[in-house]
Write an enzyme that holds these catalytic residues in place. Sequence first.
Site, PDB file in Angstrom:
ATOM      1  N   SER A   1       6.962   7.281 -40.868  1.00  0.00           N
ATOM      2  CA  SER A   1       5.931   7.016 -39.903  1.00  0.00           C
ATOM      3  C   SER A   1       4.547   7.089 -40.529  1.00  0.00           C
ATOM      4  O   SER A   1       4.596   7.745 -41.793  1.00  0.00           O
ATOM      5  CB  SER A   1       5.977   7.929 -38.757  1.00  0.00           C
ATOM      6  N   ILE A   2       3.429   6.844 -40.117  1.00  0.00           N
ATOM      7  CA  ILE A   2       2.031   7.158 -40.547  1.00  0.00           C
ATOM      8  C   ILE A   2       1.768   8.537 -40.819  1.00  0.00           C
ATOM      9  O   ILE A   2       0.786   8.899 -41.362  1.00  0.00           O
ATOM     10  CB  ILE A   2       0.997   6.164 -39.437  1.00  0.00           C
ATOM     11  N   LYS A   3       2.321   9.583 -39.973  1.00  0.00           N
ATOM     12  CA  LYS A   3       1.945  10.794 -40.035  1.00  0.00           C
ATOM     13  C   LYS A   3       2.136  11.495 -41.286  1.00  0.00           C
ATOM     14  O   LYS A   3       1.623  12.611 -41.385  1.00  0.00           O
ATOM     15  CB  LYS A   3       2.983  11.560 -38.713  1.00  0.00           C
ATOM     16  N   ASP A   4       3.021  10.833 -41.994  1.00  0.00           N
ATOM     17  CA  ASP A   4       3.222  11.365 -43.390  1.00  0.00           C
ATOM     18  C   ASP A   4       1.770  11.609 -44.199  1.00  0.00           C
ATOM     19  O   ASP A   4       1.753  12.429 -44.939  1.00  0.00           O
ATOM     20  CB  ASP A   4       4.062  10.592 -44.283  1.00  0.00           C
TER      21      ASP A   4
ATOM     22  N   ALA B   1      -0.169  14.770 -42.785  1.00  0.00           N
ATOM     23  CA  ALA B   1       0.680  15.729 -42.741  1.00  0.00           C
ATOM     24  C   ALA B   1       0.475  16.282 -44.162  1.00  0.00           C
ATOM     25  O   ALA B   1       0.217  17.761 -44.264  1.00  0.00           O
ATOM     26  CB  ALA B   1       2.243  15.616 -42.697  1.00  0.00           C
TER      27      ALA B   1
END
Length: 451
Positions: free
Chosen positions: A41-44, A47
């Site tokens: 996901s783009i959240k890597d 994060a």
Amino acid sequence: MWFNNILETIGNTPLIKLNKITKELPCTVLAKVEYFNPGNSIKDRMAVKMLEEAEKAGKIKPGGTIIEGTSGNTGMGLALAAVIKGYKCIFATTDKQSKEKADILKAVGAEVIVCPTNVDPEDPRSYYSVAKRLTKEIPNSFHMNQYDNLANRQAHYENTGPELWEQTEGKITHLVIATGTGGTITGTGQYLKEKNKDIKVWAIDVYGSLLKKYFETGEVDMKQVHPYITEGIGEDFVPANYDMSVIDHFEQVTDKEGAVMARRISREEGIFVGYSSGTALQGLMQLKHELKKNDLVVVIFSDHGSRYVGKVYNDQWMMERGFFDVKTFKDIVNTRVSKRLVTVEPNQTVAEAVDLMRKYDIEHIPVIDAEGLVGAVSEGGLFQKIFNNPEINTSTISMVIEPAYPVVSYDTPVERLGSLITKGNGAVMAKDESGNLHIVTKYDVIQSMAK
């Protein structure tokens, strides 16, 4: 060339042209497919950035505990970083998130606490409040707080924005994102607008979220907030990561439209995406009247469909919520003029079964005794037996009985029925709400799919 650890593989995800779903649009549409990140996901991106900034500021020390309220994807990025850097993770999530997300987080060593969805953010049971409370109780812990932590949007300003500008050679005209915390759309949008102030940034919201109303009026209207099913986007408060001046328009999409579009993307474009990706593309399709021939639109596909196999990609889940306009066993039965099931008993003769087939123009008859369904007879099976031995007409059904047809649920989708009906098994059966048996043959399936 090699990477020193998994975190070095984050970013540089591909842009992929959409061809089928968007063919009615006058312009080129590219998908930024973020599930190519190691955490899918783009959240890597944000994060790792949030953790690095916390380390620099001394807010978390070696061996500490990362705490976050997450719908799943941010948690995955943080969990991967924690594995490499040697931290523990505790994540609070909501009961509306897919089970797959929680299981994936546990698989990489995180502790997951599931909290109720339909409570106010300030409620001590909310996943926001639980994360804050744990931070106070656990020594050497840090609440990442993706909503108000500005390292979130900074990650996208430093990475996602520059990537898009370079990949499109500065030709991008529209950025479309299904937004939640505000980090992706604010950071990416800010960078792109600094490069070209005419680039349009469109935020896609879900009904039940207050973000669209806040964007348009500056008012936090809690009357706008109601439960919704779409995961990972929309909010019931306004996170600090938002800079609404970067955004040109908010468009809302229903839970159903987002889910149906996600399935279409997977089937028609071969890109196996998550729920919010379907919402993002649906939002763009609703805005097609705003597009021109030479526009170059980029839609962010945020995560992978594997996290939604129990929901969006589950026919039963879709049907239960009225999202899936699918024909079922029940629909086939309801279209018949007569719903009477023709059956025979084991002690009846083959000739009687043949007469019933001729009278009702049917090929398959269930065999039922006092105990219930015990077998079947079919035109094809009887033809071969009668051809080999004409005298078998006077024999009882018990002498020529075939295996019973499979019994399925009354709401089994037609597509599933097709896979159950084979050369040696020409029909399936089901009981209705009153316990009455019904039969569906391959011809019933063919006719239903042709309508």
